[in-house]
Design a protein around this motif. Sequence first.
Motif, PDB file in Angstrom:
ATOM      1  N   ILE A 285     -49.714  44.230 -85.001  1.00 40.99           N
ATOM      2  CA  ILE A 285     -48.295  43.955 -84.867  1.00 40.99           C
ATOM      3  C   ILE A 285     -47.195  44.696 -84.518  1.00 40.99           C
ATOM      4  O   ILE A 285     -46.309  44.516 -83.722  1.00 40.99           O
ATOM      5  CB  ILE A 285     -47.866  43.331 -86.362  1.00 40.99           C
ATOM      6  N   ILE A 286     -47.318  45.823 -85.083  1.00 40.58           N
ATOM      7  CA  ILE A 286     -46.333  46.978 -84.655  1.00 40.58           C
ATOM      8  C   ILE A 286     -46.395  47.652 -83.353  1.00 40.58           C
ATOM      9  O   ILE A 286     -45.103  48.096 -82.781  1.00 40.58           O
ATOM     10  CB  ILE A 286     -46.263  48.199 -85.733  1.00 40.58           C
ATOM     11  N   SER A 287     -47.626  47.520 -82.751  1.00 39.45           N
ATOM     12  CA  SER A 287     -47.566  47.930 -81.341  1.00 39.45           C
ATOM     13  C   SER A 287     -47.155  46.669 -80.425  1.00 39.45           C
ATOM     14  O   SER A 287     -47.493  46.910 -78.984  1.00 39.45           O
ATOM     15  CB  SER A 287     -48.945  48.423 -80.776  1.00 39.45           C
ATOM     16  N   HIS A 325     -41.381  44.761 -92.169  1.00 41.36           N
ATOM     17  CA  HIS A 325     -41.839  45.587 -91.030  1.00 41.36           C
ATOM     18  C   HIS A 325     -41.820  44.465 -89.899  1.00 41.36           C
ATOM     19  O   HIS A 325     -42.052  43.106 -89.973  1.00 41.36           O
ATOM     20  CB  HIS A 325     -43.003  46.297 -91.445  1.00 41.36           C
ATOM     21  N   GLY A 326     -42.067  44.908 -88.650  1.00 44.72           N
ATOM     22  CA  GLY A 326     -42.538  44.073 -87.539  1.00 44.72           C
ATOM     23  C   GLY A 326     -42.715  45.079 -86.288  1.00 44.72           C
ATOM     24  O   GLY A 326     -42.734  46.231 -86.471  1.00 44.72           O
ATOM     25  N   PRO A 327     -42.789  44.621 -84.889  1.00 44.64           N
ATOM     26  CA  PRO A 327     -43.195  45.281 -83.797  1.00 44.64           C
ATOM     27  C   PRO A 327     -42.126  46.457 -83.774  1.00 44.64           C
ATOM     28  O   PRO A 327     -40.682  46.384 -84.161  1.00 44.64           O
ATOM     29  CB  PRO A 327     -42.620  44.492 -82.667  1.00 44.64           C
ATOM     30  N   LEU A 328     -42.385  47.628 -83.354  1.00 47.25           N
ATOM     31  CA  LEU A 328     -41.473  48.712 -83.389  1.00 47.25           C
ATOM     32  C   LEU A 328     -40.438  48.722 -82.360  1.00 47.25           C
ATOM     33  O   LEU A 328     -40.762  48.557 -81.242  1.00 47.25           O
ATOM     34  CB  LEU A 328     -42.341  50.067 -83.071  1.00 47.25           C
ATOM     35  N   ALA A 338     -40.256  41.033 -78.357  1.00 50.66           N
ATOM     36  CA  ALA A 338     -41.246  40.881 -79.778  1.00 50.66           C
ATOM     37  C   ALA A 338     -41.979  39.567 -79.461  1.00 50.66           C
ATOM     38  O   ALA A 338     -41.250  38.563 -79.160  1.00 50.66           O
ATOM     39  CB  ALA A 338     -40.332  41.183 -80.877  1.00 50.66           C
ATOM     40  N   ILE A 339     -43.379  39.716 -79.659  1.00 46.85           N
ATOM     41  CA  ILE A 339     -44.201  38.631 -79.658  1.00 46.85           C
ATOM     42  C   ILE A 339     -44.516  38.179 -81.310  1.00 46.85           C
ATOM     43  O   ILE A 339     -45.191  37.159 -81.279  1.00 46.85           O
ATOM     44  CB  ILE A 339     -45.438  38.803 -78.770  1.00 46.85           C
ATOM     45  N   TYR A 340     -44.075  39.089 -82.135  1.00 45.76           N
ATOM     46  CA  TYR A 340     -44.026  38.774 -83.597  1.00 45.76           C
ATOM     47  C   TYR A 340     -42.951  38.925 -84.301  1.00 45.76           C
ATOM     48  O   TYR A 340     -42.144  39.875 -83.876  1.00 45.76           O
ATOM     49  CB  TYR A 340     -45.250  39.782 -84.334  1.00 45.76           C
ATOM     50  N   GLN A 341     -42.867  38.261 -85.255  1.00 51.82           N
ATOM     51  CA  GLN A 341     -41.674  38.119 -86.165  1.00 51.82           C
ATOM     52  C   GLN A 341     -41.913  39.205 -87.104  1.00 51.82           C
ATOM     53  O   GLN A 341     -43.047  39.454 -87.490  1.00 51.82           O
ATOM     54  CB  GLN A 341     -41.414  36.680 -86.838  1.00 51.82           C
ATOM     55  N   ASN A 342     -40.733  39.580 -87.607  1.00 52.94           N
ATOM     56  CA  ASN A 342     -40.940  40.662 -89.065  1.00 52.94           C
ATOM     57  C   ASN A 342     -41.385  39.828 -90.157  1.00 52.94           C
ATOM     58  O   ASN A 342     -41.226  38.680 -90.393  1.00 52.94           O
ATOM     59  CB  ASN A 342     -39.486  41.118 -89.247  1.00 52.94           C
ATOM     60  N   PHE A 343     -41.893  40.540 -91.040  1.00 55.51           N
ATOM     61  CA  PHE A 343     -42.701  40.011 -92.058  1.00 55.51           C
ATOM     62  C   PHE A 343     -42.538  40.831 -93.181  1.00 55.51           C
ATOM     63  O   PHE A 343     -42.125  42.098 -93.229  1.00 55.51           O
ATOM     64  CB  PHE A 343     -44.098  39.808 -91.923  1.00 55.51           C
ATOM     65  N   THR A 344     -42.609  40.514 -94.475  1.00 49.11           N
ATOM     66  CA  THR A 344     -42.153  41.101 -95.900  1.00 49.11           C
ATOM     67  C   THR A 344     -43.416  41.695 -96.296  1.00 49.11           C
ATOM     68  O   THR A 344     -44.581  41.495 -96.291  1.00 49.11           O
ATOM     69  CB  THR A 344     -41.352  40.537 -96.908  1.00 49.11           C
ATOM     70  N   LYS A 345     -43.131  42.852 -97.232  1.00 52.97           N
ATOM     71  CA  LYS A 345     -44.222  43.576 -97.806  1.00 52.97           C
ATOM     72  C   LYS A 345     -45.152  42.293 -98.931  1.00 52.97           C
ATOM     73  O   LYS A 345     -46.242  42.299 -98.882  1.00 52.97           O
ATOM     74  CB  LYS A 345     -43.576  44.536 -98.628  1.00 52.97           C
ATOM     75  N   GLN A 346     -44.204  41.420 -99.317  1.00 53.30           N
ATOM     76  CA  GLN A 346     -44.771  40.429-100.189  1.00 53.30           C
ATOM     77  C   GLN A 346     -45.609  39.708 -99.507  1.00 53.30           C
ATOM     78  O   GLN A 346     -46.701  39.172 -99.984  1.00 53.30           O
ATOM     79  CB  GLN A 346     -43.568  39.533-100.881  1.00 53.30           C
ATOM     80  N   GLU A 347     -45.334  39.161 -98.413  1.00 50.83           N
ATOM     81  CA  GLU A 347     -45.961  38.229 -97.457  1.00 50.83           C
ATOM     82  C   GLU A 347     -47.136  39.066 -97.243  1.00 50.83           C
ATOM     83  O   GLU A 347     -48.333  38.360 -96.989  1.00 50.83           O
ATOM     84  CB  GLU A 347     -45.378  37.973 -96.062  1.00 50.83           C
ATOM     85  N   PHE A 348     -47.318  40.186 -96.738  1.00 56.13           N
ATOM     86  CA  PHE A 348     -48.440  40.926 -96.377  1.00 56.13           C
ATOM     87  C   PHE A 348     -49.329  40.953 -97.614  1.00 56.13           C
ATOM     88  O   PHE A 348     -50.905  40.737 -97.241  1.00 56.13           O
ATOM     89  CB  PHE A 348     -47.983  42.443 -96.100  1.00 56.13           C
ATOM     90  N   LYS A 367     -46.639  35.069 -85.333  1.00 56.15           N
ATOM     91  CA  LYS A 367     -46.514  35.346 -84.022  1.00 56.15           C
ATOM     92  C   LYS A 367     -45.577  33.990 -83.519  1.00 56.15           C
ATOM     93  O   LYS A 367     -45.367  32.919 -84.103  1.00 56.15           O
ATOM     94  CB  LYS A 367     -48.025  34.725 -83.386  1.00 56.15           C
ATOM     95  N   LYS A 368     -44.775  34.472 -82.527  1.00 57.10           N
ATOM     96  CA  LYS A 368     -43.586  33.828 -82.268  1.00 57.10           C
ATOM     97  C   LYS A 368     -44.120  32.636 -81.539  1.00 57.10           C
ATOM     98  O   LYS A 368     -44.961  32.781 -80.382  1.00 57.10           O
ATOM     99  CB  LYS A 368     -42.737  34.722 -81.496  1.00 57.10           C
TER     100      LYS A 368
END
Length: 370
Positions: A285-287, A325-328, A338-348, A367-368
């Motif tokens: 995701i972050i890459s 967090h999300g893609p850098l 970005a091909i991914y949305q940001n997500f929260t710690k709670q979601e993770f 995924k977007k």
Amino acid sequence: MAAMDATSGYDRMKELKEFDESKMGVKGLSDSGITSIPRFFVHPPETLSDFKKSSSTCTNIPIIDLSNIINSKDADHRLKIVEQVKEAAKTWGFFQVINHGVPISVLDETIHAVKAFHDQPHEVKAKFYKRENEIGGVMYTSNNDLHRAKSAAWHDSLQAWMGPEPLKEADLPEICRNEVVAWDKSATEVVETVMELLCEGLGLEAGKFKELTFLDARVLVGHCYPYCPQPDLTVGITSHTDPGVITVLLQNHVPGLQVKHGDEWVNVKPVPGGLIINAGDFLQIISNGEYKSVQHRVLANSSKEARISIVIFFNLAKWKGDGYHGPLPELLSPEKPAIYQNFTKQEFFENFYSKGIDTKSLIEKIKKKN
């Protein structure tokens, strides 16, 4: 599968509870001399038929030689290794590193110490047995997802949170205490080097992942896959991807690990002195999809000798802002959005602890859509 099978009178939840409360693990079952496994370990035919498929064309995952990479002044040599690591993380998601600076004696001592823990009578191990999945501390258990997975797998695990909060060494079992602490330090040094190479492969500063605290949250898990009397009916660990940033794995010579490459399952052959590195979902995701997390699994062990593997999962300790967090951003551009949305710690964490281990479920959720 229903808790109670009306046709046979089989009460799955009752058997699960009895097994869990016995605190004997699969090692205890194996040592007792059973010739057939409990029914809740039996996997459905579609899972088992897939386990019979393995690759005959691919012989192993990439092997990368890290000798002369640490403190090397040879920029061309480093660039060559960066490219090898980048290619392996991009196309395989898995690779083995050799000549990583950790003496083979340290590797052997770590494996022997974790095996010694699992070889103890289950009455001795029972005081560490837990089912709660709280973050922190030490626990011994059989199947982290025993009550969440559809079928259990044939392994036991000793788990220790080594960071971000320093673990009290006295909380670790005495029989493997010194070796676990030493291995955490050695493995973290190797992974720091690998993370630098991965950063450079993305065009980032070498220390970027360390700055983002990707080395700080660490869970060490010492798996034991004892002899299984019916290995064709169950699995060692079911197919999954790792949710975190990077995983490092040390294993003994008993095989069983398989990695998905394309449509084939590749048997990973243990290389003496080698360490296996794989990318997790978080790294993909972050890459922004440059590096790939890849499905892997472990076969049930048909050998009389136990398979031992020691895994350390690396994850970030400090989330952005109020916990997301999300893609850098450094990797994004109009040409590479970005091909991914940001997500929260709670979601993770909810995604991981709400079900059995699985493949890229968080990635699919964020995924977007085109």
